[in-house]
Design a protein around this motif. Structure first.
Motif, PDB file in Angstrom:
ATOM      1  N   CYS A 179      -8.378 -11.171  -4.818  1.00 59.24           N
ATOM      2  CA  CYS A 179      -7.330 -11.580  -3.883  1.00 59.24           C
ATOM      3  C   CYS A 179      -6.949 -13.020  -4.218  1.00 59.24           C
ATOM      4  CB  CYS A 179      -7.816 -11.450  -2.440  1.00 59.24           C
ATOM      5  SG  CYS A 179      -6.469 -11.492  -1.224  1.00 59.24           S
ATOM      6  N   ASP A 180      -5.864 -13.180  -4.950  1.00 51.60           N
ATOM      7  CA  ASP A 180      -5.464 -14.475  -5.509  1.00 51.60           C
ATOM      8  C   ASP A 180      -4.549 -15.211  -4.520  1.00 51.60           C
ATOM      9  OD1 ASP A 180      -4.876 -16.590  -7.102  1.00 51.60           O
ATOM     10  OD2 ASP A 180      -3.529 -15.497  -8.452  1.00 51.60           O
ATOM     11  N   ASN A 181      -4.952 -16.455  -4.149  1.00 57.85           N
ATOM     12  CA  ASN A 181      -4.161 -17.258  -3.212  1.00 57.85           C
ATOM     13  C   ASN A 181      -3.460 -18.422  -3.903  1.00 57.85           C
ATOM     14  OD1 ASN A 181      -4.650 -16.246  -0.345  1.00 57.85           O
ATOM     15  ND2 ASN A 181      -6.742 -16.348  -1.154  1.00 57.85           N
ATOM     16  N   SER A 182      -3.437 -18.429  -5.235  1.00 54.05           N
ATOM     17  CA  SER A 182      -2.910 -19.583  -5.959  1.00 54.05           C
ATOM     18  C   SER A 182      -1.426 -19.809  -5.710  1.00 54.05           C
ATOM     19  CB  SER A 182      -3.167 -19.421  -7.462  1.00 54.05           C
ATOM     20  OG  SER A 182      -2.533 -18.252  -7.950  1.00 54.05           O
ATOM     21  N   SER A 183      -0.681 -18.748  -5.402  1.00 45.49           N
ATOM     22  CA  SER A 183       0.760 -18.878  -5.196  1.00 45.49           C
ATOM     23  C   SER A 183       1.116 -19.234  -3.759  1.00 45.49           C
ATOM     24  CB  SER A 183       1.456 -17.575  -5.587  1.00 45.49           C
ATOM     25  OG  SER A 183       1.039 -16.526  -4.752  1.00 45.49           O
ATOM     26  N   PRO A 206      -1.454 -14.442  -0.412  1.00 40.75           N
ATOM     27  CA  PRO A 206      -2.464 -13.613  -1.084  1.00 40.75           C
ATOM     28  C   PRO A 206      -1.820 -12.512  -1.921  1.00 40.75           C
ATOM     29  CG  PRO A 206      -3.002 -13.915   1.233  1.00 40.75           C
ATOM     30  CD  PRO A 206      -1.615 -14.421   1.053  1.00 40.75           C
ATOM     31  N   GLN A 207      -2.354 -12.318  -3.146  1.00 44.07           N
ATOM     32  CA  GLN A 207      -1.821 -11.294  -4.045  1.00 44.07           C
ATOM     33  C   GLN A 207      -2.993 -10.557  -4.699  1.00 44.07           C
ATOM     34  OE1 GLN A 207       1.370 -10.166  -4.802  1.00 44.07           O
ATOM     35  NE2 GLN A 207       0.150  -8.616  -5.813  1.00 44.07           N
ATOM     36  N   PRO A 208      -3.120  -9.240  -4.507  1.00 50.66           N
ATOM     37  CA  PRO A 208      -4.214  -8.495  -5.138  1.00 50.66           C
ATOM     38  C   PRO A 208      -4.001  -8.352  -6.646  1.00 50.66           C
ATOM     39  CG  PRO A 208      -2.778  -7.011  -3.924  1.00 50.66           C
ATOM     40  CD  PRO A 208      -2.293  -8.389  -3.641  1.00 50.66           C
TER      41      PRO A 208
END
Length: 763
Positions: free
Chosen positions: A66-70, A73-75
């Motif tokens: 679960c990427d929060n860099s942007s 949250p984006q799986p």
């Protein structure tokens, strides 16, 4: 009392509906492994066996980051791809990268090219995706693994301008699409160009290739020829399942089987390894959790399972029952497995209740039988009219008129009925299929006189070419050559005409060359005989028929062999009749890649030299045992014609020859046949010999192979002194691609009968 009772029942019903809706809205089944595990990443639900940490997922294959860099949250999958949806029905939606190859002034521009995905646990969904190639100077490959073997599919998209490009159409003009085979894993995309987009750079500077969902997400537009340069990804779908075990073996391994309580083992689609889980009827939830499938209250579902006016709904585990209210009794009929209720009938009406339904039943039976008789009569009449319509539409009357001119000849086309051919093929049973191609399917049939025939069922019929089709049927029926498959007749009562041919017993030349078990029995002598007979048949079609015939699809799959390994040229589905005053025709390009004349491909000008080029590829296959087009070979050697010409030119023919045919006694003959094939494969048609010249050369080599003394004595001075010079001679000009020509003189007196036999065979 009656009104009061009805009012109370209405109030009770309304309250029940409100409560059921409140209860249904409150029910939410758990999907994650535990309350500490995230069940959502952004807008995407993450059900177990997937999880956002190792403790929450089944294994690394189902781990979703679960990427929060942007900022939102984006799986992300283990293959570093964005996830848009995860379904417990066994589907994973992702955004897959596009393969690009762009050019400026004929030079490649560095773009994302050859994207790949190594995700062995998941399989490309063959029902939800298509493989697309976009461009006007483009071809592309999807390289993957299937059953642990490397596997490739390709697609080509060509157009010279935007004139013929159609929005919404993906048939090879600007856009090409291919079905995804079952069971593909771990794939790589390649996008390539034939001429670096030099000719089309103004409106299409790039080649694109991608796998995408086959839905409204992708609808081809000519604007994509440029605008896709700014796209990075397209939505696609993976199929997923658990492990390698099947539903037959997985439940027997409780330490590995993860389907929870109240579940069933579910078989995934064909080509997908492993098993899936699903809740039993009457249960809902995540079947991959131990207690994930929970009983649902059907009484609270919409639509209601019981009639709330006449009965009361009672929920039980996995199902429900309906109990009749006061004043109602059980009806005889059952609805959805539950009792239906009706008002209680007075006792004195019991006889009427029997007589009336009986009378109605008798009346309905009579009405049904009468209606059925009328219906089937109308259908039979409609079928007869439809056959008559197809017969006229397919040129049946024109064929009958032309056949009347051939009554004196026994060799005329027979017109078969649709019922006759349907019976001959057992209603076109799949077990009767002999072969399938781009233009139709061929069935094995047995006629009432026990004659075995091959029946070709085409896919399409061009109504604007019916007169030409009838002329071709007449001409092909008149062909009587021992190396051409005989056409026996046709059927015109179906939507697409059916053609009936002589049945050849020993299969195709292609299967004999490329099947290891069969190729060992295909000696050099047999291969030379097949090449010579095929050349003779094509020369006959070009030069000796009343109207010259260009085959247009010469390939090893269209050359059949009988039990004596005699060649039979077959499949005239794309053949064309050439007016005697013309040497070339402008036509749509038809044929098979690998065998297609490059000059014809780019100019649309069809000549007899186009068949000569295709025959050259056939000879190259006979000499090397390789396929005309093979993506398993290195890229520069994928096209056999180019590889063969290079080998002959660079004097390394022995490196590519089939070892089964080479020995000290025939190497000279093989070299001569290779030189003939090289001439046939000349890029320019004017540099190629005619089929008649090729046929005479091959037959001469075959005769010398049968009688070694013929080669030794042909030029010997002693023999000439003994026998005297031949009474007649002729010259054969064989062009070797240079400015000079090799001229061979051959005595006719000793050779004419055998050399000319395949050209003038009227037997």
């Amino acid at each position: 009392m009656g009104l009061r009772r009805m009012f109370l029942e209405l109030v009770i019903s309304c309250v029940a509906v409100i409560l059921s809706e409140m209860g249904a809205a409150a029910v939410e089944f758990p999907i994650a492994l535990s309350p500490q595990c995230l069940n959502r990443c952004g807008n995407v639900r993450v059900p177990y066996p997937f999880g956002t940490t190792k403790d929450c997922s089944l294994n690394d294959d189902f781990l979703i980051s679960c990427d929060n860099s942007s900022g939102s949250p984006q799986p992300i999958t283990g293959a570093n791809l964005n996830v848009t949806n995860i379904s417990m029905n066994g589907e994973l939606d992702i955004l897959m990268y596009i393969a690009k190859q762009c050019y400026e002034s004929g030079k490649p521009v560095h773009e994302r090219n050859n994207p790949s995905i190594n995700y062995p646990a998941f399989t490309i969904s063959n029902t939800k995706n298509k493989f697309f190639t976009i461009g006007c100077d483009s071809y592309a490959y999807l390289n993957a693994f299937r059953n642990n073997e490397s596997f490739s599919i390709g697609c080509m998209s060509i157009c010279k301008s935007l004139t013929n490009v159609e929005n919404g159409s993906c048939t090879g003009i600007g856009c090409c699409q291919v079905d995804i085979p079952k069971g593909l894993k771990n794939f790589t995309l390649e996008a390539r160009s034939y001429y670096n987009h030099i000719r089309v750079s103004e409106f299409n500077p790039c080649s694109f290739a991608f796998v995408a969902k086959e839905d409204d997400m992708f609808n081809f537009s000519s604007s994509y020829l440029k605008s896709l340069q700014g796209n990075e990804t397209f939505p696609m779908v993976f199929d997923w399942a658990l492990g390698k075990e099947t539903c037959e073996t997985a439940p027997n391994k409780p330490d590995q089987y993860i389907c929870g309580g109240n579940t069933l083992c579910d078989v995934p689609p064909e080509g997908v390894d492993g098993y899936r889980c699903k809740c039993k009827e009457g249960y809902r939830g995540n079947p991959y959790l131990s207690d994930g499938c929970q009983d649902i209250n059907e009484c609270e579902e919409d639509p209601k399972p019981c009639n709330i006016t006449t009965s009361t709904c009672n929920n039980i585990n996995g199902s429900f029952t309906c109990t009749c209210r006061v004043g109602y009794e059980v009806d005889a009929k059952i609805i959805n497995g539950s009792t239906s209720c009706r008002l209680k009938a007075p006792a004195n009406r019991s006889k009427i209740n029997i007589i009336i339904p009986l009378a109605i039943s008798i009346g309905l039976i009579g009405l049904f039988m009468g209606g059925s008789s009328i219906y089937f009569g109308l259908q039979r009449r409609k079928l007869i009219k439809l056959k008559e319509k197809f017969f006229q539409q397919n040129g049946g009357i024109l064929l009958q008129q032309k056949l009347s001119n051939y009554r004196a000849s026994t060799e005329v086309a027979k017109i078969f009925s649709a019922e006759e051919l349907e019976k001959a093929t057992n209603s076109y049973d799949e077990s009767r299929i002999l072969g399938q191609g781009g233009y139709g399917t061929v069935y094995r049939g047995v006629l009432p006189d026990y004659e075995v025939v091959a029946i070709k069922k085409s896919k399409i019929c061009d109504q604007s070419q019916i007169e030409q089709f009838i002329n071709e049927v007449i001409v092909l029926t008149q062909i009587n050559h021992r190396n051409v498959v005989k056409m026996l007749g046709c059927c015109l009562e179906t939507e697409v005409p059916l053609l009936v041919y002589q049945y050849i017993t020993n299969g195709t030349l292609s299967s004999h060359i490329h099947d290891r078990n069969l190729s060992s029995s295909l000696s050099w002598e047999k291969r030379l005989k097949i090449a010579s007979e095929t050349a003779g048949a094509l020369a006959y079609l070009h030069s000796s028929t009343s109207v010259p015939i260009l085959h247009r699809d010469v390939k090893t799959a269209n050359i059949l062999l009988d039990d004596n390994y005699s060649a039979k040229v077959a499949d005239f589905g794309t053949s064309i009749l050439v007016p005697v005053d013309q040497t070339q025709l402008s036509t749509l390009v038809k044929g098979t890649f690998g065998y297609l004349d490059p000059e014809y491909f780019y100019s649309n000008q069809l000549t007899e030299k186009s068949d000569v080029y295709s025959f050259g590829v056939v000879v190259a296959e006979l000499l090397t045992g390789e396929k005309a087009l093979c993506f398993d070979r290195p890229e520069k050697d994928r096209n056999l014609a180019m590889c063969f010409n290079s080998a002959v030119k660079e004097d390394r023919l022995h490196q590519i020859l089939d070892n089964q045919i080479v020995n000290d006694g025939n190497i000279n003959a093989i070299n001569e046949v290779a030189d003939i094939a090289k001439l046939c494969l000349s890029v320019k048609g004017e540099d190629r010999p005619t089929m008649k010249e090729v046929a005479m050369e091959l037959e001469g080599l075959r005769i010398m192979g049968k009688h070694p003394w013929a080669k030794a004595n042909l030029y010997a001075e002693e023999t000439e002194n003994l026998l005297g010079p031949p009474t007649h001679s002729f010259n054969i000009d064989v062009y070797n691609g240079s400015s000079s020509s090799t001229i061979t003189k051959v005595g006719l007196e000793s050779m004419t009968n055998e050399v000319m036999k395949p050209l003038d065979d009227g037997r």
